[in-house]
Scaffold this active site. Sequence first.
Site, short mmCIF file in Angstrom:
data_model
loop_
_atom_site.label_atom_id
_atom_site.label_comp_id
_atom_site.label_asym_id
_atom_site.label_seq_id
_atom_site.Cartn_x
_atom_site.Cartn_y
_atom_site.Cartn_z
N TYR A 155 0.81 -1.08 0.03
CA TYR A 155 0.13 0.07 -0.02
C TYR A 155 0.82 1.18 -0.01
O TYR A 155 0.58 2.11 -0.78
CB TYR A 155 -0.88 0.02 1.43
CG TYR A 155 -1.81 1.21 1.14
CD1 TYR A 155 -3.15 1.00 0.73
CD2 TYR A 155 -1.64 2.36 1.80
CE1 TYR A 155 -4.05 1.87 0.61
CE2 TYR A 155 -2.37 3.65 1.59
CZ TYR A 155 -3.71 3.24 1.15
OH TYR A 155 -4.74 4.33 0.90
N HIS A 199 -20.97 14.53 -29.97
CA HIS A 199 -20.58 13.42 -30.92
C HIS A 199 -20.54 12.13 -30.23
O HIS A 199 -20.71 10.97 -30.76
CB HIS A 199 -19.37 13.72 -31.62
CG HIS A 199 -18.30 14.00 -30.57
ND1 HIS A 199 -18.29 14.88 -29.77
CD2 HIS A 199 -17.23 13.13 -30.35
CE1 HIS A 199 -17.22 14.83 -29.10
NE2 HIS A 199 -16.35 13.76 -29.43
N ASP A 251 1.74 19.83 -21.17
CA ASP A 251 0.71 18.76 -21.39
C ASP A 251 1.32 17.53 -22.25
O ASP A 251 1.28 17.84 -23.50
CB ASP A 251 -0.65 19.05 -22.10
CG ASP A 251 -1.60 18.12 -21.93
OD1 ASP A 251 -1.31 16.79 -21.65
OD2 ASP A 251 -2.70 18.43 -22.14
N LYS A 254 -0.56 7.51 -23.61
CA LYS A 254 -0.23 7.77 -25.11
C LYS A 254 1.15 7.31 -24.91
O LYS A 254 1.45 6.06 -25.38
CB LYS A 254 -0.33 9.17 -25.36
CG LYS A 254 -1.66 9.72 -25.94
CD LYS A 254 -2.74 9.64 -24.88
CE LYS A 254 -4.13 10.15 -25.06
NZ LYS A 254 -4.25 11.27 -24.08
N PHE A 297 -6.38 20.66 -24.99
CA PHE A 297 -7.12 19.24 -25.23
C PHE A 297 -8.64 19.21 -24.34
O PHE A 297 -8.80 20.10 -23.55
CB PHE A 297 -6.44 18.13 -24.51
CG PHE A 297 -7.06 16.84 -24.72
CD1 PHE A 297 -7.25 16.21 -26.13
CD2 PHE A 297 -7.55 16.02 -23.62
CE1 PHE A 297 -7.71 15.11 -26.24
CE2 PHE A 297 -8.18 14.89 -24.08
CZ PHE A 297 -8.17 14.32 -25.23
N ASP A 298 -9.61 18.59 -25.02
CA ASP A 298 -10.92 18.74 -24.40
C ASP A 298 -10.99 18.51 -22.89
O ASP A 298 -11.69 19.36 -22.58
CB ASP A 298 -12.06 18.23 -25.38
CG ASP A 298 -11.79 16.57 -25.76
OD1 ASP A 298 -10.88 16.04 -24.93
OD2 ASP A 298 -12.64 15.93 -26.38
N ALA A 342 1.26 14.31 -22.89
CA ALA A 342 1.02 13.13 -23.46
C ALA A 342 1.71 12.59 -24.57
O ALA A 342 2.14 11.18 -24.75
CB ALA A 342 -0.38 13.10 -23.81
#
Length: 485
Positions: free
Chosen positions: A67, A453, A210, A253, A119-120, A212
């Site tokens: 842990y 979407h 960011d 990614k 990014f979204d 990624a």
Amino acid sequence: MEPYRIKAVEPLPRTTRPQREAALRRVHYNLFDLRAEEVTIDLLTDSGTGALSAGQLAAAMAGDESYAGSASFHRFRDAVEELTSYPHILPVHQGRAAERILFSTLAGPGRLTLSNTHFDTTRANVELAGGEARDLPCPQSRDLDGPGPFKGNIDIEALRAVLDGPEASRVALVLMTVTNNGCGGQPVSMANLAETAAVCRRHGVPLFLDAARFAENAWLVTRREDGHRGRTPRQVAQEAFRLADGCLMSAKKDGIVHVGGFLGLRDSALAQRCELLLIATEGFPTYGGLAGRDLDMMALGLAEALDPGYLASREQAAGHLAGRARAAGVGIVEPPGLHAIYLDAGRLLRHIPAHRFPGQALACQLYLEGGIRSVELGSLYLGREDEQGEPVISAPYELVRLALPRRVYTRGHLDHVGDVLARIAGDVLARIAGDPGSVPGYRITEQAPVLRHFRVRLQPVPVGATTSRPSGSSRYWASSHSAGG
Ligand SMILES: *Cc1c(COP(=O)(O)O)cnc(C)c1O
């Protein structure tokens, strides 16, 4: 060639055309609602879809599931500190958890974040924290066909203007997304990053990456930027992290893992505040919502993603698919990056107006003809219509993204995609000339008020041969975000 051989294989799902037709009807022409076993080649996203290496699986077995204070954490922490130089590494279950923790600590109500493009989920987490997210992409990003090597850059003049202007005191941080996912996966140059860092330092504003796709960005820097050719991707990546005050990382990614991420920080006081949130919402700081084995696999994945042989073969794979698309007469966002190819559906299916979604029409054709799943990034994603279905806002470009999962598909698979594209661009266009109704557009029958979407329902509608598309504003592409990774 690919710098690896294959030790475990998984059969590709196979379907018949009548099965695919029935599946499309069942999901109301929304490809997100397909079952994965109905998809033969899945190019929906490159997020969490990569193949693990034998080394990562071996490391997983050696993972320590204590842990607190696990050996896995210390191996992971040392590897990430060596790469990034940040003394504080907070593991999280995926990128958006790092976003939530950082922005609720640093970018509260009334604060402003500036980025080459958020990014979204990044934008959503700034806004959830009460802040405002503003995109400042460079002007070249708006030119789809332009050859610019670094169309992912931030607009330095626009950044200076905000930091010298009346809003300066509101700016919480500057976030550089590498590569720029919302702008066609285009890279950011080291010159642009260094200049951004200098401007931020002068104004006392922290700069975050960011990160990624930090390895893919570093690779493209070694390929395209003077002064960096001949350096290793690791050297470039290390320098990029050192220019910033911290990073947000989605390891799904360039960490080449199925789940994982971290927040890297230089500032001890900030790290202490973030750690409180980490413990309350993700887990104790030596596991942060992950298993010990995940930390070991992530540490190794981050190193494997920087292998020049792997990055070269990834660039060649994307270039190969881009070449097949061009040869088929299908335009793409130029120049191709590494994680995806973006097809210009608006130019291919000219008979379908923007509010009848040519991108979705092409995505449905790719599925029907070849069992290929892609994602629309056009007016279905960015547009809006009135009650009658007439356009209010259209996207400037009607794109379809073919994302490339890491180490998953071979040249043969990509050739299948190329063959299907050629068939669509040949047969289907010939059919359209004789009978435009044979490749329909789509009408929305049900949609959500935001991020429509993902859950939208559609119905095919015949469209005429002569309908012209209204041209949208390029501002919209510039402020666009990409879908689900
Ligand atoms: C995927 C992604 C994120 C979010 O990460 P998740 O792991 O999906 O939560 C943030 N920024 C960029 C640039 C991404 O591509």
